[in-house]
Design a protein around this motif. Structure first.
Motif, PDB file in Angstrom:
ATOM      1  N   ASP A 135       0.827  -1.210   0.000  1.00  0.00           N
ATOM      2  CA  ASP A 135       0.000   0.000   0.000  1.00  0.00           C
ATOM      3  C   ASP A 135       0.862   1.262   0.000  1.00  0.00           C
ATOM      4  N   THR A 170       0.562   2.438  -4.777  1.00  0.00           N
ATOM      5  CA  THR A 170       0.658   0.991  -4.556  1.00  0.00           C
ATOM      6  C   THR A 170       1.790   0.408  -5.409  1.00  0.00           C
ATOM      7  N   THR A 191      -1.276  -7.466   3.247  1.00  0.00           N
ATOM      8  CA  THR A 191      -1.126  -7.082   1.850  1.00  0.00           C
ATOM      9  C   THR A 191      -0.683  -8.235   0.963  1.00  0.00           C
TER      10      THR A 191
END
Length: 196
Positions: A135, A170, A191
């Protein structure tokens, strides 16, 4: 009697392949059915080809056609391709033989031994490969490797950026690494996209 013996050897070999090697290591039930079905189907066709005047050339052509089949609806990993190929090979070795031979039985055992050793959990057991969606957008290669090493508690062997999105901040990266410590499951990042 020879054909019955060859069929029995093949069924024992594919059972070892499927229930002794693949399923205990990977736990994917749908491929158990696929390996058994492919093996028995190829065995049946190869036995019929071997007992007729069509010859081994057609059998090898059939093997070539079957070896390139992949189900497009569901991606399978490279080790699963190896199991598919082994199930095909076992069926062909048994099906195209007219009488049991030491060579045929040894080749079937060699196929099983190769998968036993090559897919053994202790062989490079600390190495992993994952596709990770971060992220944060990281453009510097060294900074990316440091971030991944801290997040995965691992030595990064290769990090390949698949998508870098500076607008949405990202980074999609395929990472190959060696685990250096056992991190608790709760501390792993959310993630992670996929493990191979």
């Amino acid at each position: 009697m020879g054909t019955t013996y060859l069929i029995a050897i093949d069924l024992v070999a594919v059972s070892i392949l499927t229930f002794g090697l693949y399923f205990p290591r990977h736990r994917r039930r749908d491929l158990v059915v696929a390996f058994l079905g492919v093996n028995v189907g190829v065995l049946a066709v190869a036995t019929m080809l071997g007992s007729s005047d069509i010859g081994a050339g057609l059998g090898l052509g059939l093997f070539g056609v079957l070896s390139i089949i992949r189900l497009r609806s569901d991606e399978i990993a490279q080790h699963e391709v190896a199991y598919y190929f082994a199930a095909l090979a076992l069926g062909l070795i048994a099906g195209l033989s007219t009488t049991p031979t030491i060579l045929g039985t040894s080749l079937m055992a060699l196929v099983l031994l190769a998968l036993f050793a090559g897919d053994h959990p202790r062989l490079f057991g600390s190495y992993r490969q994952q596709l990770i969606q971060l992220d944060v957008a990281i453009t510097d290669e060294k900074a990316l490797e440091a971030h991944l090493a801290q997040m995965l508690h691992a030595d990064i062997r290769k990090a390949s950026v698949k998508n870098l999105n500076l607008v949405n901040d990202t980074t999609l990266v395929e990472v190959r690494y060696q685990v250096t410590s056992n991190a608790p499951a709760a501390s792993l990042p959310t993630t992670l996209v996929a493990r191979r």
